[in-house]
Design a protein around this motif. Structure first.
Motif, PDB file in Angstrom:
ATOM      1  N   UNK A 122      64.851 -26.571  -9.390  1.00 47.78           N
ATOM      2  CA  UNK A 122      64.960 -27.814 -10.159  1.00 47.78           C
ATOM      3  C   UNK A 122      65.049 -29.016  -9.226  1.00 47.78           C
ATOM      4  N   UNK A 123      65.833 -28.904  -8.152  1.00 46.32           N
ATOM      5  CA  UNK A 123      65.949 -30.011  -7.195  1.00 46.32           C
ATOM      6  C   UNK A 123      64.603 -30.282  -6.527  1.00 46.32           C
ATOM      7  N   UNK A 124      63.868 -29.223  -6.181  1.00 49.95           N
ATOM      8  CA  UNK A 124      62.555 -29.410  -5.563  1.00 49.95           C
ATOM      9  C   UNK A 124      61.593 -30.087  -6.531  1.00 49.95           C
ATOM     10  N   UNK A 125      61.617 -29.685  -7.802  1.00 49.85           N
ATOM     11  CA  UNK A 125      60.753 -30.316  -8.806  1.00 49.85           C
ATOM     12  C   UNK A 125      61.127 -31.776  -9.031  1.00 49.85           C
ATOM     13  N   UNK A 166      58.735 -34.973  -8.494  1.00 52.85           N
ATOM     14  CA  UNK A 166      58.543 -35.949  -9.562  1.00 52.85           C
ATOM     15  C   UNK A 166      58.813 -37.361  -9.060  1.00 52.85           C
ATOM     16  N   UNK A 167      59.864 -37.532  -8.249  1.00 54.39           N
ATOM     17  CA  UNK A 167      60.183 -38.857  -7.704  1.00 54.39           C
ATOM     18  C   UNK A 167      59.059 -39.320  -6.786  1.00 54.39           C
ATOM     19  N   UNK A 168      58.580 -38.418  -5.919  1.00 55.11           N
ATOM     20  CA  UNK A 168      57.493 -38.785  -5.019  1.00 55.11           C
ATOM     21  C   UNK A 168      56.230 -39.161  -5.796  1.00 55.11           C
ATOM     22  N   UNK A 169      55.915 -38.362  -6.814  1.00 60.41           N
ATOM     23  CA  UNK A 169      54.735 -38.661  -7.618  1.00 60.41           C
ATOM     24  C   UNK A 169      54.896 -39.984  -8.358  1.00 60.41           C
ATOM     25  N   UNK A 170      56.078 -40.253  -8.872  1.00 55.94           N
ATOM     26  CA  UNK A 170      56.326 -41.507  -9.585  1.00 55.94           C
ATOM     27  C   UNK A 170      56.193 -42.691  -8.646  1.00 55.94           C
ATOM     28  N   UNK A 224      53.151 -47.346  -6.698  1.00 55.18           N
ATOM     29  CA  UNK A 224      52.513 -48.093  -5.607  1.00 55.18           C
ATOM     30  C   UNK A 224      51.014 -48.246  -5.852  1.00 55.18           C
ATOM     31  N   UNK A 225      50.387 -47.210  -6.414  1.00 50.30           N
ATOM     32  CA  UNK A 225      48.946 -47.242  -6.651  1.00 50.30           C
ATOM     33  C   UNK A 225      48.574 -48.317  -7.672  1.00 50.30           C
TER      34      UNK A 225
END
Length: 162
Positions: free
Chosen positions: A107-110, A114-118, A123-124
């Motif tokens: 769960x922590x890895x997911x 999710x934070x990185x993807x967000x 930024x995009x």
């Protein structure tokens, strides 16, 4: 026949005391409602003293004992079934508790992904981050406060001149 367990002895004793109390209360209630009515007479004796009558009484007692033993066997079967279900539930709880650390790590890895993807998506498209939004709010509040103070000072300066 197998020896009875402590649990069966306790249950039997509790049932006996419960029924004994129930019938005492029933007798007391009947005595209050109808004082002349007696459910059991103290001087009651068995009148069929014949051999056939005694055999019938013994046969009836044997039938009652068989019924009681059958009921106890059913109670034992239900107790064993419930104990098996309890053991299964406890093993499932143990398995879940052992799997919990692994699930927590996943769960922590997911959440990190999710934070990185967000952040990457934000930024995009050029959307402001939460920090940017709060920074803009703080600058807006601060500039409004400074503007109010400057307006007050200008009014004071003009009131002195005029």
């Amino acid at each position: 026949m197998a020896a009875t367990s402590g649990f069966e002895n306790i249950v039997t004793g509790l049932l006996f005391r419960g029924f004994q109390g129930y019938f005492r209360g029933f007798q007391t209630a009947i005595a209050q409602v109808a004082p002349n009515f007696r459910l059991f007479r103290e001087d009651q004796t068995f009148t069929n003293e014949s051999l056939k009558g005694r055999f019938d009484a013994i046969e009836q007692a044997r039938a009652n004992a068989e019924t009681t033993l059958n009921q106890l066997a059913e109670l034992r079967r239900q107790t064993e079934q419930q104990q098996a279900e309890l053991a299964l539930a406890l093993s499932q709880i143990k398995d879940l508790q052992q799997a919990k650390p692994e699930l927590t790590q996943e769960t922590a890895a997911l959440e990190n992904i999710a934070v990185l993807d967000t952040n990457t998506f934000r930024e995009t498209i050029g959307a402001p981050s939460i920090l940017d939004i709060w920074r803009e709010r703080a600058l807006g509040f601060g500039s409004g406060f400074v503007g109010c103070i400057l307006f007050y000072l200008i009014l004071k300066f003009l009131s002195v001149l005029l």
